[in-house]
Design an enzyme around this catalytic site. Structure first.
Site, mmCIF file in Angstrom:
data_model
loop_
_atom_site.group_PDB
_atom_site.id
_atom_site.type_symbol
_atom_site.label_atom_id
_atom_site.label_comp_id
_atom_site.label_asym_id
_atom_site.label_seq_id
_atom_site.Cartn_x
_atom_site.Cartn_y
_atom_site.Cartn_z
ATOM 1 N N SER A 96 -31.157 -42.045 21.943
ATOM 2 C CA SER A 96 -31.941 -40.843 21.669
ATOM 3 C C SER A 96 -31.878 -39.872 22.857
ATOM 4 O O SER A 96 -30.793 -39.496 23.273
ATOM 5 C CB SER A 96 -33.376 -41.242 21.306
ATOM 6 N N ASP A 187 -47.707 -34.406 30.913
ATOM 7 C CA ASP A 187 -47.705 -32.947 31.072
ATOM 8 C C ASP A 187 -46.306 -32.445 31.418
ATOM 9 O O ASP A 187 -45.858 -31.418 30.894
ATOM 10 C CB ASP A 187 -48.702 -32.529 32.154
ATOM 11 N N HIS A 246 -34.127 -44.821 13.327
ATOM 12 C CA HIS A 246 -33.828 -44.233 14.635
ATOM 13 C C HIS A 246 -33.873 -45.292 15.742
ATOM 14 O O HIS A 246 -33.084 -45.230 16.676
ATOM 15 C CB HIS A 246 -34.818 -43.107 14.921
#
Length: 267
Positions: A96, A187, A246
């Site tokens: 991925s 973040d 996936h």
């Protein structure tokens, strides 16, 4: 290449139990919100014949948190780790997001890549698709759960799939305040998300041997993406694993492990 400073990545280094004639190490790069720890069962299989290194990308696992999720930046982090470990060339496997890091590494520094294996990702831009996951992790951060059961309850407010919640829970650790906290740089990941869903970095095609493994039940490497894939990886062999999504390495672990071994052995 980028001007962003590299970070000292955390890694798992497993020596070969019995090295083969081709003892070139294998480097494994996880996907978004994953870590090297997710790959331990696979590493034990692959280390039978070669040294295996699994790393935590920046803002993941036990690696430092830092701004900059561009693929060139993350590829530079991997090169710095290879230099630290005195590894001149390696077989490189990425899943991925980690697959895009691996593609970027192969395009930017092909001399360091003996072969390339990409798991269920194409070198194309994808649409935003992680709002629920980010909301779930934010709810855990704000809720400060006392244990994993409470954390799962918070995650379930945004994510219905229990397997997905179990995967997200691998990013939780008990902190000094005795609450379950995130170990990922959430973040920094959110600020860099536009780069994460973008295309890999690098100016040229990777002309070395490459394998693309895709899940038969996944949409991440659709047939209409194959022309773009061939432009970047002209020698790519595309293999579809049946009954796999996936997370194909979790859905069909033995088939995935065998495909990687067979490909490396053929080089």
């Amino acid at each position: 290449m980028t001007n962003v400073a590299t970070v000292d990545l955390h890694f798992i280094d497993m020596p070969a139990e019995e090295a083969t004639a081709d003892a070139t190490p294998l480097v494994v790069i996880h996907g978004l919100l994953g870590s090297a720890d997710n790959w331990r069962s696979h590493l034990k299989v692959w280390q039978r014949t070669r040294r295996v290194i699994a790393l935590d990308l920046r803002n993941h696992g036990r690696s430092p948190h830092a701004e900059g999720m561009q693929y060139a930046t993350m590829a530079n982090d991997v090169v710095a780790l290879l230099d630290k470990l005195s590894i001149e060339r390696a077989h490189v496997l990425g899943h991925s997001m980690g697959g895009k890091v691996a593609i970027s590494l192969a395009r930017m520094a092909p001399e360091r890549v003996a072969s390339l294996m990409v798991a269920d990702i194409a070198p194309v831009a994808y649409e935003h698709g992680h709002d629920d996951v980010f909301a779930a992790l934010d709810s855990v951060r704000e809720g400060q759960p006392a244990n994993r059961r409470e954390a799962d309850e918070l995650l379930s407010q945004h994510v219905d799939s229990r397997p997905t919640r179990l995967f997200l829970a691998t990013n939780l650790v008990r902190n000094d305040d005795n609450v379950m906290a995130l170990r990922v740089g959430l973040d920094e990941i959110k600020r860099g998300y536009s780069d994460i869903i973008g295309v890999p970095d690098g100016e040229q095609a990777y002309e070395g041997p490459s394998l693309v493994l895709r899940g038969g039940d996944s949409h991440y490497v659709a047939d209409d993406m194959l022309p773009a894939l061939r432009e970047v990886l002209p020698r790519a062999r595309v293999v579809t694993l049946k009954d796999a999504g996936h997370w194909l390495h979790a859905d069909q672990p033995e088939a995935f492990q065998q495909a990687v071994v067979a490909f490396i052995d053929a080089q």
